[in-house]
Design a protein around this motif. Structure first.
Motif, PDB file in Angstrom:
ATOM      1  N   ALA A 189       0.820  -1.206   0.000  1.00  0.00           N
ATOM      2  CA  ALA A 189       0.000   0.000   0.000  1.00  0.00           C
ATOM      3  C   ALA A 189       0.857   1.260   0.000  1.00  0.00           C
ATOM      4  N   ALA A 190       1.916   1.263   0.810  1.00  0.00           N
ATOM      5  CA  ALA A 190       2.766   2.450   0.902  1.00  0.00           C
ATOM      6  C   ALA A 190       3.497   2.722  -0.402  1.00  0.00           C
ATOM      7  N   THR A 191       3.905   1.644  -1.085  1.00  0.00           N
ATOM      8  CA  THR A 191       4.680   1.797  -2.315  1.00  0.00           C
ATOM      9  C   THR A 191       3.811   2.225  -3.488  1.00  0.00           C
ATOM     10  N   HIS A 192       2.716   1.518  -3.700  1.00  0.00           N
ATOM     11  CA  HIS A 192       1.881   1.768  -4.872  1.00  0.00           C
ATOM     12  C   HIS A 192       0.762   2.767  -4.600  1.00  0.00           C
ATOM     13  N   GLY A 193       0.462   2.997  -3.323  1.00  0.00           N
ATOM     14  CA  GLY A 193      -0.621   3.920  -2.991  1.00  0.00           C
ATOM     15  C   GLY A 193      -0.158   5.234  -2.419  1.00  0.00           C
ATOM     16  N   GLY A 194       1.158   5.425  -2.333  1.00  0.00           N
ATOM     17  CA  GLY A 194       1.689   6.692  -1.841  1.00  0.00           C
ATOM     18  C   GLY A 194       1.645   6.844  -0.338  1.00  0.00           C
ATOM     19  N   GLY A 195       1.264   5.814   0.382  1.00  0.00           N
ATOM     20  CA  GLY A 195       1.165   5.869   1.838  1.00  0.00           C
ATOM     21  C   GLY A 195       0.141   4.854   2.300  1.00  0.00           C
ATOM     22  N   VAL A 196       0.196   4.496   3.577  1.00  0.00           N
ATOM     23  CA  VAL A 196      -0.728   3.491   4.100  1.00  0.00           C
ATOM     24  C   VAL A 196      -1.223   3.895   5.475  1.00  0.00           C
ATOM     25  N   ASP A 234      -5.082   3.010   1.281  1.00  0.00           N
ATOM     26  CA  ASP A 234      -4.200   4.000   0.659  1.00  0.00           C
ATOM     27  C   ASP A 234      -5.029   4.893  -0.255  1.00  0.00           C
ATOM     28  N   ASP A 235      -4.398   5.929  -0.786  1.00  0.00           N
ATOM     29  CA  ASP A 235      -5.073   6.887  -1.670  1.00  0.00           C
ATOM     30  C   ASP A 235      -4.514   6.831  -3.079  1.00  0.00           C
ATOM     31  N   GLY A 236      -3.961   5.692  -3.462  1.00  0.00           N
ATOM     32  CA  GLY A 236      -3.351   5.553  -4.773  1.00  0.00           C
ATOM     33  C   GLY A 236      -4.365   5.342  -5.879  1.00  0.00           C
ATOM     34  N   PRO A 237      -3.897   4.878  -7.037  1.00  0.00           N
ATOM     35  CA  PRO A 237      -4.786   4.721  -8.194  1.00  0.00           C
ATOM     36  C   PRO A 237      -5.686   3.497  -8.129  1.00  0.00           C
ATOM     37  N   GLY A 238      -5.469   2.614  -7.150  1.00  0.00           N
ATOM     38  CA  GLY A 238      -6.261   1.388  -7.082  1.00  0.00           C
ATOM     39  C   GLY A 238      -5.874   0.421  -8.186  1.00  0.00           C
ATOM     40  N   ILE A 239      -6.760  -0.524  -8.464  1.00  0.00           N
ATOM     41  CA  ILE A 239      -6.532  -1.548  -9.483  1.00  0.00           C
ATOM     42  C   ILE A 239      -7.737  -1.553 -10.414  1.00  0.00           C
ATOM     43  N   PRO A 240      -7.527  -1.545 -11.726  1.00  0.00           N
ATOM     44  CA  PRO A 240      -8.674  -1.601 -12.637  1.00  0.00           C
ATOM     45  C   PRO A 240      -9.575  -2.792 -12.301  1.00  0.00           C
ATOM     46  N   GLU A 241     -10.886  -2.549 -12.236  1.00  0.00           N
ATOM     47  CA  GLU A 241     -11.823  -3.600 -11.819  1.00  0.00           C
ATOM     48  C   GLU A 241     -11.705  -4.885 -12.636  1.00  0.00           C
ATOM     49  N   PRO A 242     -11.484  -4.813 -13.972  1.00  0.00           N
ATOM     50  CA  PRO A 242     -11.363  -6.064 -14.731  1.00  0.00           C
ATOM     51  C   PRO A 242     -10.145  -6.901 -14.332  1.00  0.00           C
ATOM     52  N   MET A 243      -9.178  -6.283 -13.600  1.00  0.00           N
ATOM     53  CA  MET A 243      -7.945  -6.992 -13.251  1.00  0.00           C
ATOM     54  C   MET A 243      -7.882  -7.383 -11.785  1.00  0.00           C
ATOM     55  N   ILE A 244      -8.817  -6.890 -10.977  1.00  0.00           N
ATOM     56  CA  ILE A 244      -8.657  -7.047  -9.532  1.00  0.00           C
ATOM     57  C   ILE A 244      -8.743  -8.510  -9.097  1.00  0.00           C
ATOM     58  N   HIS A 245      -9.436  -9.349  -9.877  1.00  0.00           N
ATOM     59  CA  HIS A 245      -9.545 -10.770  -9.512  1.00  0.00           C
ATOM     60  C   HIS A 245      -8.234 -11.512  -9.727  1.00  0.00           C
ATOM     61  N   ARG A 246      -7.254 -10.854 -10.359  1.00  0.00           N
ATOM     62  CA  ARG A 246      -5.972 -11.509 -10.662  1.00  0.00           C
ATOM     63  C   ARG A 246      -4.874 -11.142  -9.671  1.00  0.00           C
ATOM     64  N   GLU A 295     -14.021   6.081  -2.600  1.00  0.00           N
ATOM     65  CA  GLU A 295     -13.452   7.422  -2.639  1.00  0.00           C
ATOM     66  C   GLU A 295     -12.074   7.467  -3.286  1.00  0.00           C
ATOM     67  N   GLY A 296     -11.596   6.321  -3.769  1.00  0.00           N
ATOM     68  CA  GLY A 296     -10.291   6.245  -4.412  1.00  0.00           C
ATOM     69  C   GLY A 296      -9.295   5.510  -3.548  1.00  0.00           C
ATOM     70  N   GLY A 297      -8.341   4.848  -4.175  1.00  0.00           N
ATOM     71  CA  GLY A 297      -7.350   4.074  -3.442  1.00  0.00           C
ATOM     72  C   GLY A 297      -7.791   2.632  -3.271  1.00  0.00           C
ATOM     73  N   LEU A 298      -6.990   1.890  -2.528  1.00  0.00           N
ATOM     74  CA  LEU A 298      -7.212   0.460  -2.357  1.00  0.00           C
ATOM     75  C   LEU A 298      -7.416   0.135  -0.878  1.00  0.00           C
ATOM     76  N   ARG A 299      -8.226  -0.881  -0.622  1.00  0.00           N
ATOM     77  CA  ARG A 299      -8.432  -1.372   0.742  1.00  0.00           C
ATOM     78  C   ARG A 299      -8.097  -2.868   0.774  1.00  0.00           C
ATOM     79  N   GLN A 300      -7.164  -3.253   1.651  1.00  0.00           N
ATOM     80  CA  GLN A 300      -6.814  -4.651   1.861  1.00  0.00           C
ATOM     81  C   GLN A 300      -7.287  -5.036   3.263  1.00  0.00           C
TER      82      GLN A 300
END
Length: 207
Positions: free
Chosen positions: A111-118, A135-147, A191-196
């Motif tokens: 998260a910190a690396t690809h999302g700019g912070g965690v 994080d507040d990064g770009p997230g993952i395109p929905e068609p790819m998130i299952h991968r 609201e943007g970013g990724l949640r793990q």
């Protein structure tokens, strides 16, 4: 996964030969060769660790997850990452401490690396412990998130220039968490970013 580990192990000898030969190159060319060899090293190490986690028989014991998260956040902050504990309720789970800490670190660094912070949150329920990485990064395109849990998967191969790695961190983390009786889910935040989200059985539930 054993095939992946075998390939990682067999890469060792040719990589050693390549490293020795690179010493005879000019300085500029040597730097490029050694950079690629170092990346191959990381891939081989990650492949071997992936299978070690699958077959590990480390004993499970009560672990204070909130303290583990605070320690991991301090560690990655010391490495220069933007990391913070948003909330850390006292929470105990039965887990393999070293392996689980590796998984928590992988997720936080991801998260910190690809999302700019965690920002990490620990929540406790009577029968479970929830650890949330946001994080507040770009997230993952929905068609790819299952991968995302596929070995060697990268959202964008161009990221290797800036964030070199094997693409095995999430696969390793999910393997560790599953061996500890838990689950790992990843989703884009509205609201943007990724949640793990990691959910582990609480120590009382296990008992």
């Amino acid at each position: 996964m054993r095939l992946i580990a075998a390939a990682g192990h067999d890469l060792r000898t040719p990589m050693t030969r390549m490293r020795l030969r690179a010493e005879f190159f000019d300085d500029d060319e040597r730097e490029f060769w050694l950079k690629d060899i170092d990346e191959l090293d990381r891939i081989a190490d990650s492949a071997i660790r992936l299978v070690r986690e699958e077959v590990s028989d480390d004993s499970r014991q009560p672990v204070r997850i909130d303290r583990m998260v605070q320690e991991v956040v301090r560690e990655i902050r010391d490495l220069g990452h933007d990391a913070a504990v948003a909330e850390a309720a006292p929470a105990t789970a039965l887990a393999m401490p070293l392996a689980l800490k590796r998984a928590v670190r992988n997720l936080a660094v991801n998260a910190a690396t690809h999302g700019g912070g965690v920002r990490v949150t620990v929540k406790a329920a009577p029968d479970s412990v929830r650890v949330i990485f946001e994080d507040d990064g770009p997230g993952i395109p929905e068609p790819m998130i299952h991968r995302v849990f596929e070995p060697f998967f990268r959202v964008d191969e161009a990221r290797r220039k800036f964030h070199p790695g094997a693409g095995l961190g999430l696969a390793i983390s999910r393997e560790i968490i599953a061996k500890n009786g838990g689950t790992l889910e990843i989703a884009n935040r509205p609201e943007g970013g990724l949640r793990q989200v990691v959910v582990l059985p609480g120590a009382q539930a296990e008992a």
